[in-house]
Motif scaffolding. Sequence first.
Motif, short mmCIF file in Angstrom:
data_model
loop_
_atom_site.label_atom_id
_atom_site.label_comp_id
_atom_site.label_asym_id
_atom_site.label_seq_id
_atom_site.Cartn_x
_atom_site.Cartn_y
_atom_site.Cartn_z
N GLU A 53 -3.26 60.05 86.92
CA GLU A 53 -2.42 59.86 86.00
C GLU A 53 -2.71 59.34 84.64
O GLU A 53 -2.52 59.79 83.63
CB GLU A 53 -1.00 59.14 86.54
N GLY A 92 0.71 65.69 80.11
CA GLY A 92 1.83 64.45 80.73
C GLY A 92 3.14 64.61 79.87
O GLY A 92 2.99 64.66 78.55
N GLY A 138 4.38 58.46 83.86
CA GLY A 138 3.06 58.37 84.42
C GLY A 138 2.27 56.91 84.07
O GLY A 138 1.45 56.65 84.81
N THR A 162 -1.35 67.07 89.39
CA THR A 162 -1.73 65.96 90.42
C THR A 162 -1.41 65.94 91.95
O THR A 162 -1.86 65.41 92.65
CB THR A 162 -0.91 64.73 89.98
N ARG A 171 4.42 63.21 92.27
CA ARG A 171 3.09 63.57 92.33
C ARG A 171 2.77 64.32 93.66
O ARG A 171 1.32 64.72 93.55
CB ARG A 171 2.31 62.67 91.37
#
Length: 702
Positions: free
Chosen positions: A33, A105, A110, A315, A370
């Motif tokens: 992340e 993102g 994150g 992810t 995730r």
Amino acid sequence: MDDDQVLKWRFDVSTFRLIGRDLITDRVTALFELVKNCYDANASEATIIFNNVGLDKKGESSIYIKDDGIGMSFTDIKDKWMVIGTSNKRSNPYSPEPFSRKCVGEKGIGRFAVDKLGDKVNIITKQKKGKQWLNVEIDWEAYYKQSFESNEIKLFTDIENHYEYYDSEDINEHGTTLKITNIREIWLENDIKRFIEEAGKLVSPFANMSYPMQIKVIAPEYGIETIATKNMDDVSIATISFSLGFDITSQTQDSAYFDEETGEIKIRTIPMKSFGGIKMKVYYFDEAARRRYRKEFPNNQIDGVKIYRDSIITTPFAENESEDDKKRDVLGIDKRLWMNIFDRVSTREIIGIVEITKKDNPMIIDATNRQDFVDNEQYRDLKEFIITQLDAIEGYKKYSRKKKRKENSNTLESAGQEIQSFISSVENIAEQNPNLKDSLAPVVEQAKKTGKAVRTAIKEKKEAEEEFARKESVYMSIMSLQEYAIHITHAVRTTLNKIRDRVEYFNMFYPDPTEEDIFKRYAKEMYVEFLNVNKVIDYMLSYSQSNIQPEDIELDETIREIFVEYTPLFNSNGIKTDLIIPEKIMLRNTRRQFFRDILQNLIDNSIKAVRDAEQKIIRCTVSVEKEELIILLSDTGNGIPQEKRTWVFGVYNTTTQDQGGAGIGLYIVKTRVESLKGKVFVTDSEFGEIGTTIRIELPFKK
């Protein structure tokens, strides 16, 4: 409205744990992340430094994540980085020029991955031409203490975080460094090497990027200083491969299938799926290719399918576990192995790259933890599509196995023939040259011994193949029975629960006249549920009879009997039937119950399929072609898409879920047909553009 009549949401100080260490469940995902943030910041290099993270710590443990990206201003830190759930990437989806990267993102949480890694973080950042570095200190341990030590409610937003500036020696320097200290978990050498391997997969190996990002990993205590890269030259070792694309204009998607006639994987065009168009590359490695791969690339793994969004790994696929019991198997590829361990493809045999985009696949969304994607219709369709592509490889795998067996048999038989020909030639020479007879006699004798050994080997090989086939059949029967027992248990429990709820209602309220309509409806529903239970039990009883002694049966009589048994159901649903069956088809030494299982499951599926059809017809045709018995079961229902013609024979795979299909029937049909040494598949419908035709081919001698 008065202020005392207004309520506002507030966040307890422990909130940081809920969206940090408790939400992101593994440290590699957490690190990913943060590295992805470097990518979004237009970094050309990200450096991850592990200091004193092993068992023998020699000072403060820390992990540095340093990039040469655009950096952040004080306003960026205050109004973006430190505002929960806020991401400027939603309003600014591309990074600044000239990189213009698609930002990956967007949830705005994150950044809390740092709490998964350590107790404290310093954010050290500067933009180009800035004269000072900004250093923000966040002590998660202080948050933790506040949540336990105070009896009063302490709000997350009330905790103060200190910052300071210090002068820069070079105004052209820029970027961000996260210094994470008091590392929570020990990182062994193998842990860091695993991260290096996975970090090399951050960017799609097939992405054509003008401004790539290099990931450097340093761990002094283990003597590690390397660049995390993924060299896709290794896929050239693959046994077979294929690539898929899509056409947004025509709304079509490529899909792979195995052509049994040519022994090749081919590509066809299908309508675009609910998840949108995707690109996909798949490489399959047989046993020989896997051995070569392990030898040439000892630090890489053949590890299944990865999904990339806008060229960056999603992810859920950022971490790979070498131990099977720790693997998440997000797509469920390895969960299918028990169905047919001999022909199913595992993640140890394929390298797959699926490329999606936010634009074309907006409903494929990372779950907040995730570890997977959000479970919705589009994601379920995507998983199903990926598995369907693997069916093509499984067809190739099965074809190759049979071909190899045949080639080996032919080689032995050819050797036997050549030895016999050699013996005949030598004997002819001896007859024509009597003076050589004594000299050639030992040669002939040795050749005869060799020929006998080859004949014995051929016989033993055939016996071994028959024994293997028998054990394989037994194995498949056991696995089928095990899974079916699970299905039976679930079906009976679900039905009994429905009946129990209605019986309880009767017990509590009957005979209340005001509830009469509900009583009538519940009575009908209980009757239907009892029929379902009886049906499930009948199926289970059919399994209990699977091991009865073989017998001679008249197939035409058996099929007609089954259709007569279904007559009330046909009539109540307005279904017409058509039987085209020659008289007196006698099958020797077979199992009647297998044929009943096959026909009953096919008819059940057809009844569901024609429920909403204008013309409801179910047709059964039986014929004999050369030395094969052909059974066709056709209906005028909603049909099976071309790309799912193999997929539907997998357990729990059904196209009639809305009509109550459980995805077990065609799986039973397949296992039964294969146990009879035959094959079953979906072919072009006898009714043209509508409906489905299932074709069964069985060995048959008149």
